[in-house]
Design a protein around this motif. Structure first.
Motif, short mmCIF file in Angstrom:
data_model
loop_
_atom_site.label_atom_id
_atom_site.label_comp_id
_atom_site.label_asym_id
_atom_site.label_seq_id
_atom_site.Cartn_x
_atom_site.Cartn_y
_atom_site.Cartn_z
N ILE A 191 0.84 -1.20 0.00
CA ILE A 191 0.00 0.00 0.00
C ILE A 191 0.87 1.25 0.00
N ARG A 192 1.95 1.23 0.78
CA ARG A 192 2.85 2.39 0.85
C ARG A 192 3.52 2.62 -0.50
N ASP A 193 3.93 1.54 -1.15
CA ASP A 193 4.56 1.68 -2.47
C ASP A 193 3.59 2.26 -3.49
N ARG A 194 2.33 1.82 -3.44
CA ARG A 194 1.35 2.34 -4.39
C ARG A 194 1.07 3.83 -4.14
N LEU A 195 1.07 4.21 -2.88
CA LEU A 195 0.87 5.63 -2.57
C LEU A 195 2.05 6.47 -3.04
N GLN A 196 3.26 6.01 -2.77
CA GLN A 196 4.45 6.77 -3.15
C GLN A 196 4.61 6.85 -4.66
N ASP A 197 4.14 5.82 -5.36
CA ASP A 197 4.25 5.81 -6.83
C ASP A 197 3.12 6.61 -7.49
N GLY A 198 2.18 7.12 -6.68
CA GLY A 198 1.09 7.93 -7.22
C GLY A 198 -0.02 7.14 -7.88
N GLN A 199 -0.07 5.83 -7.61
CA GLN A 199 -1.08 5.00 -8.27
C GLN A 199 -2.49 5.27 -7.74
N LEU A 200 -2.61 5.81 -6.53
CA LEU A 200 -3.92 6.05 -5.92
C LEU A 200 -4.32 7.52 -5.94
N ASP A 201 -3.62 8.32 -6.73
CA ASP A 201 -3.88 9.76 -6.74
C ASP A 201 -5.24 10.13 -7.34
N GLU A 202 -5.73 9.30 -8.27
CA GLU A 202 -6.94 9.68 -9.01
C GLU A 202 -8.21 9.04 -8.45
N CYS A 203 -8.09 8.26 -7.38
CA CYS A 203 -9.29 7.67 -6.77
C CYS A 203 -9.53 8.34 -5.42
N ASP A 204 -10.66 8.02 -4.80
CA ASP A 204 -11.05 8.73 -3.59
C ASP A 204 -10.89 7.87 -2.33
N LEU A 205 -9.96 6.93 -2.34
CA LEU A 205 -9.66 6.18 -1.13
C LEU A 205 -8.86 7.06 -0.17
N THR A 206 -9.26 7.07 1.09
CA THR A 206 -8.55 7.85 2.10
C THR A 206 -7.56 6.95 2.83
N LEU A 207 -6.67 7.60 3.60
CA LEU A 207 -5.72 6.83 4.40
C LEU A 207 -6.45 5.97 5.43
N GLN A 208 -7.56 6.50 5.93
CA GLN A 208 -8.36 5.72 6.88
C GLN A 208 -8.93 4.48 6.21
N ASP A 209 -9.37 4.64 4.95
CA ASP A 209 -9.87 3.47 4.20
C ASP A 209 -8.77 2.43 4.01
N LEU A 210 -7.60 2.90 3.65
CA LEU A 210 -6.49 1.98 3.41
C LEU A 210 -6.11 1.22 4.68
N ASP A 211 -6.12 1.92 5.81
CA ASP A 211 -5.79 1.26 7.07
C ASP A 211 -6.85 0.22 7.42
N ALA A 212 -8.12 0.55 7.17
CA ALA A 212 -9.19 -0.41 7.45
C ALA A 212 -9.08 -1.63 6.55
N MET A 213 -8.60 -1.42 5.31
CA MET A 213 -8.47 -2.53 4.38
C MET A 213 -7.43 -3.54 4.86
N VAL A 214 -6.42 -3.08 5.56
CA VAL A 214 -5.38 -3.99 6.05
C VAL A 214 -6.00 -5.04 6.97
N GLY A 215 -6.88 -4.58 7.88
CA GLY A 215 -7.54 -5.52 8.77
C GLY A 215 -8.40 -6.52 8.02
N ALA A 216 -9.12 -6.06 6.99
CA ALA A 216 -9.95 -6.96 6.19
C ALA A 216 -9.09 -7.99 5.46
N PHE A 217 -7.91 -7.54 4.93
CA PHE A 217 -7.02 -8.48 4.25
C PHE A 217 -6.51 -9.54 5.22
N MET A 218 -6.16 -9.11 6.42
CA MET A 218 -5.61 -10.06 7.40
C MET A 218 -6.64 -11.13 7.75
N LYS A 219 -7.88 -10.74 7.96
CA LYS A 219 -8.92 -11.72 8.30
C LYS A 219 -9.13 -12.71 7.18
N THR A 220 -9.14 -12.22 5.96
CA THR A 220 -9.38 -13.11 4.81
C THR A 220 -8.19 -14.03 4.56
#
Length: 704
Positions: A652-681
């Motif tokens: 996620i950090r690499d995608r942010l630094q590379d600017g891959q998420l610049d054009e979508c409306d995901l927030t840092l809070q969303d990204l942090d919440a996604m980590v927990g969802a990934f871990m459970k799955t």
């Protein structure tokens, strides 16, 4: 030819200049207002008929409003006025005038008989001048032959009779019996026959009715009586004239009372409804344009919203035409108003559907004569329909929604029936309305299921039903992926689980994420063995070719996948996921390999990027991250929870630094919440396993 036209239209609708153009957007709002005005203005304008007396009516006409029946009301009031007797007052002036006329005659007779110098002709002439007009000449002849004493006696008797008759009510009817009444009075006096005749002639000639007609007082009493008569009403839905009935004056009067007669245009109604539509469409535009970015409606969805509202307006118009043609007013209860809410919920957006529920209900109520009754029932049915299909899991959801709409329609109708003023319920009418209201929900559900595929096919829409169909493993493209690239197929399934879990956490569309994940790598079927998950042996074909060629082969799976998806007719949101699931990320493995082989230092990092574009929606961005996470975790030799979480956060950090998420409306809070969802799955997929013993080894040990 037809397929070419359809393809051209689909390309136009998918073009960004159409979907995002401001002129197109403003044009759609204007078109919505104009089209709805043209369709519905006829529903608020009362139909006008210009019948002639004794003409045969070609249609059955019902009253669209409740109005006073002026003709019957006036007839009832005229009858009440006629029952009020005329008012008279007794006048003393009549008695005084009668006495003066009689006394003048007798006094003149006394004067002429005492004047000896007058001839008989002169006496008769003077007496005739003083006598009332109705006195006969024979009476005058008798008077000039009497002496003053006899004349005085006759005067006294005449005055007494006049007073006796005119001291009481003496009407026109009494006047017709004057001779008889005078004879009765003379019974009180002792007169000879000639004197009786003289008195009778003189008295009857001066008698007049003493009851004076009071016109003003009579009119006032009659007006009060008329005002107390209640108005007779023509009620909404009443049949004014049946088909084939002869037009009478009373029918024309009733048509005028309810505003259905004549040909004068209603300019006020035309202008008023234009203002009504301007306000309604304006408020709808304000709501749509001020929605959050995440719930934005593009021009294609706005076009579909316009078409649905147009369709519903046509149904409202047809319902009104049925009623105008003589059909029962209760036909309005069958109008499938909740169908519009269901379609908008499934195709466009649930919250927008709630707003349009009120919008459509107001239009329906306006068409039905601005009747709150119909507006309330339409609001109830539409809201229930919208809420019932907010989450569609299968087509049976629509039937469940239909039953709920039917139930709530019946409850709303019963409530309005109980609230209606009156002495009691009309049970027949109530049961008819309840039955039509119940049927309404089922009709709405059936029509929604029938119309939805046309919108899906014509506009390439990705509805929940379409997504469920695409997620079926028996889909030809998925079956082909399983057979030709089984590793990619299973990779896609796991990415789908990850994407669905993440989407539910951040409020994206889980179904689009899951189905998009299933199809995002179909392009790998073109060269499946060049992708590590499909390699059954340790031999890697990339070891035998140049890194630049490997880069072209790997990145081409995106363009190949887009071509396959477009050929299979998959909707644009799925194709967008395929196009953006790598964004413009770098193939670091082949870049490093090329740099190691390059002796001149001419290798550029940008030459080893994917063509893009970058993700523009939350769903696209979620797929990009999930694809990378699944591949990275699967490649880990010993995936512990701590190491897995570290890898996820690094991706996620690499995608942010590379600017891959610049054009979508995901927030840092969303990204942090996604980590927990990934871990459970991932915990359920790559969990630790115990090492099972070798059965052959155990057998050998037992044998020893």
């Amino acid at each position: 030819m037809w397929s070419k036209w359809m393809l051209a239209i689909r390309q136009l609708l998918d073009d960004d200049s159409f979907r995002e153009g401001k002129r197109v957007r403003n044009g759609l709002y204007v078109a919505l207002g104009v089209v709805l005005y043209i369709i519905l203005v006829g529903t608020v304008l009362p139909p006008r008929y210009n019948f002639q007396l004794h003409q045969t009516s070609p249609v059955t006409i019902r009253a669209q409003i409740t109005a006073v029946d002026t003709l019957k009301t006036q007839q009832n009031r005229d009858q009440a006025m006629q029952r009020v007797p005329p008012i008279y007052t007794q006048s003393t002036e009549v008695e005084t005038g009668a006495l003066q006329s009689a006394d003048k005659l007798y006094q003149t007779a006394t004067q002429v008989v005492t004047n000896t110098s007058l001839s008989t002709a002169a006496r008769l002439q003077q007496l005739q001048a003083a006598a009332p007009k109705k006195v006969s000449p024979s009476t005058l002849q008798v008077l000039i032959g009497l002496d003053p004493q006899q004349i005085g006696l006759l005067q006294s008797v005449s005055d007494g009779i006049i007073k006796a008759l005119l001291d009481q009510q003496f009407t026109q009817n009494s006047m017709s019996q004057a001779s008889l009444l005078v004879d009765r009075q003379m019974l009180n006096y002792n007169l000879d026959h000639v004197s009786r005749l003289v008195v009778q002639d003189v008295v009857t000639s001066v008698l007049k009715p003493n009851m004076i007609y009071q016109k003003q007082a009579t009119d006032k009493q009659r007006q009060l009586a008329a005002e107390q008569v209640p108005a007779t009403y023509i009620h909404q839905g009443d049949v004014i004239v049946s088909k084939g009935e002869i037009i009478s004056a009373s029918i024309i009067s009733e048509l005028k009372d309810v505003g259905l007669y004549g040909n004068q245009p209603h300019y006020g109604v035309l202008f008023g409804f234009a203002l009504f539509m301007l306000i309604a469409v304006g408020l709808l535009r304000v709501y749509i344009e001020h929605r959050p970015v995440r719930r934005r409606v593009d021009n294609l969805r706005l076009l579909i919203l316009t078409l649905i509202l147009t369709l519903m307006s046509i149904l409202i118009l047809l319902t009104k035409d049925v009623i105008n043609a003589g059909g029962p007013v209760s036909a309005a209860y069958l109008m499938p108003i909740s169908m519009g809410a269901m379609l908008i919920t499934v195709i466009v957006d649930a919250s927008l559907a709630v707003v349009t529920c009120f919008y459509l209900s107001l239009l329906f109520g306006a068409a039905m004569g601005y009747d709150f009754w119909f507006t309330f029932i339409a609001v109830v049915g539409s809201l229930i329909g919208a809420y019932s299909v907010e989450r569609v899991t299968h087509r049976g959801t629509f039937m469940r929604a239909g039953f709920l709409v039917s139930l709530m329609n019946m409850v709303a109708i019963l409530a309005m029936q109980l609230l209606a003023p009156g002495d009691g319920l009309d049970f027949h009418q109530t049961w008819v309305r309840l039955g039509l209201g119940g049927l309404n929900g089922l009709v709405s559900a059936i029509l929604t299921m029938g119309i939805l595929p046309f919108f899906e096919t014509a506009f390439g829409l990705l509805t929940p039903i379409r997504l469920l169909e695409l997620s079926n493993p028996s889909n030809p493209l998925l079956k082909k992926l399983l057979m030709e690239a089984p590793g990619t197929y299973h990779h896609s399934l796991i990415v789908g689980n990850l994407a669905e879990a993440a989407a539910e956490i951040v409020g994206a569309d889980p179904l689009i994420c899951r189905v998009g994940a299933y199809y995002h790598d179909v392009g790998k079927m073109r060269r499946p063995m060049f992708f590590v998950e499909n390699q059954m042996t340790k031999e890697n074909p990339h070891d035998k070719i140049a890194p630049s060629l490997s880069h072209l082969i790997i990145t081409s799976h995106v363009t190949d996948g887009l071509a396959m998806l477009e050929q299979a007719g998959l909707p644009k949101p799925i194709r967008d996921i395929c196009a953006t699931h790598h964004g413009t990320t770098i193939l670091w493995y082949f870049y490093n390999k090329a740099r190691e082989q390059d002796k001149n230092g001419s290798v550029k990092v940008d030459d080893y990027r994917y063509p893009g574009p970058k993700p523009k929606t939350r769903e696209n961005a979620i797929l990009m991250i999930c694809d990378a996470v699944e591949a990275a975790v699967r490649a880990m030799p010993k995936p512990t929870p701590g190491r897995v979480e570290g890898v996820i956060r690094k991706i996620i950090r690499d995608r942010l630094q590379d600017g891959q998420l610049d054009e979508c409306d995901l927030t840092l809070q969303d990204l942090d919440a996604m980590v927990g969802a990934f871990m459970k799955t991932l915990k359920g997929i790559y969990h630790s396993r115990i090492e099972y013993p070798d059965p052959d080894k155990i057998r050998k040990e037992v044998a020893k």
